[in-house]
Design a protein around this motif. Structure first.
Motif, short mmCIF file in Angstrom:
data_model
loop_
_atom_site.label_atom_id
_atom_site.label_comp_id
_atom_site.label_asym_id
_atom_site.label_seq_id
_atom_site.Cartn_x
_atom_site.Cartn_y
_atom_site.Cartn_z
N TYR A 156 -0.51 -6.39 5.65
CA TYR A 156 -0.91 -5.03 6.00
C TYR A 156 -2.12 -4.74 5.12
O TYR A 156 -1.99 -4.66 3.90
N ASP A 157 -3.27 -4.68 5.74
CA ASP A 157 -4.53 -4.41 5.03
C ASP A 157 -4.70 -5.30 3.79
O ASP A 157 -4.97 -4.82 2.70
N HIS B 44 0.86 -1.19 0.00
CA HIS B 44 0.00 0.00 0.00
C HIS B 44 0.90 1.24 0.00
O HIS B 44 1.77 1.34 -0.85
N ASP B 45 0.75 2.09 1.00
CA ASP B 45 1.49 3.36 1.03
C ASP B 45 2.77 3.30 1.86
O ASP B 45 3.45 4.30 2.01
#
Ligand code: IMP
Ligand code: MG
Length: 177
Positions: free
Chosen positions: A163-164, A7-8
């Motif tokens: 993570y997510d 993700h980020d």
């Protein structure tokens, strides 16, 4: 090994594939010794422990069975604060020698809320095997019988941990940068 982006966020290499495999193999050797002749039933907690449980199980040389349960603390997008069993056990565990495999003990809440479901069914013995433990984060005391790595209180991904939803597919474990 290079940093990865999930993700980020960026994650840096923390435990290599070789280190993980060596520890998982050592744990399997202990289990081969401790459970020889007792035909244990491994209960793998999904999703996070699927890789750990799979590798551990492949290193076993004793007679052993495996089954799976799926736990979640979220319903929709809101945390209920309680652990829900979204896929339950399909096997009678009364009188069995049970080894629960978990990816990580963080606060200890998940395992603490789930254990009564198992204890109520009166297994002969019950032990917990975890890949990772974050002792500094643990609020609910958990008796961990077998542990591969004690790690600092930093978020990690890889080798089944996400993570997510992402990052589970890596063979190594990465730590939040
Ligand atoms: P606990 O209930 O706080 O012990 O942790 C429950 C779950 O949170 C674990 O089974 C993991 O799915 C997730 N979790 C905790 N720490 C991490 C982490 O560092 N990375 C990825 N997932 C984590
Ligand atoms: Mg998770």
């Amino acid at each position: 090994m290079n940093a990865i982006k999930v993700h980020d966020k960026y994650f840096v290499p923390y435990l290599s594939e070789d280190e993980i495999q060596a520890k998982v193999q050592q744990l399997a050797s202990r289990l081969n010794h401790d459970y020889n002749g007792t035909r244990p039933l491994f209960i793998a907690v999904l999703n996070g422990s699927f890789m750990f449980a799979s590798d551990l199980f492949k290193y076993l040389t004793i007679d052993a069975e495996i089954s799976f349960i799926k736990l979640a603390s979220y319903k929709g997008t809101k945390s209920t604060g309680h652990i829900l069993t979204t896929i339950g056990l399909d096997i009678d565990i009364t009188g069995r020698n049970i080894v629960i495999t978990e990816d990580i003990i963080d606060t200890g809440k998940t395992i603490t809320e789930f254990l009564p479901q198992i204890i109520n069914q009166q297994p002969a013995t019950l032990k917990i095997a975890v890949l990772l433990h974050k002792p500094e984060a643990t609020i609910y005391p958990v008796k961990i019988d077998y542990c591969c790595f004690s790690i600092p209180n930093k978020f990690v991904v890889g080798y089944g941990l996400d993570y997510d939803g992402l990052g589970r597919n890596y063979r190594a474990i990465y730590q939040l940068k």
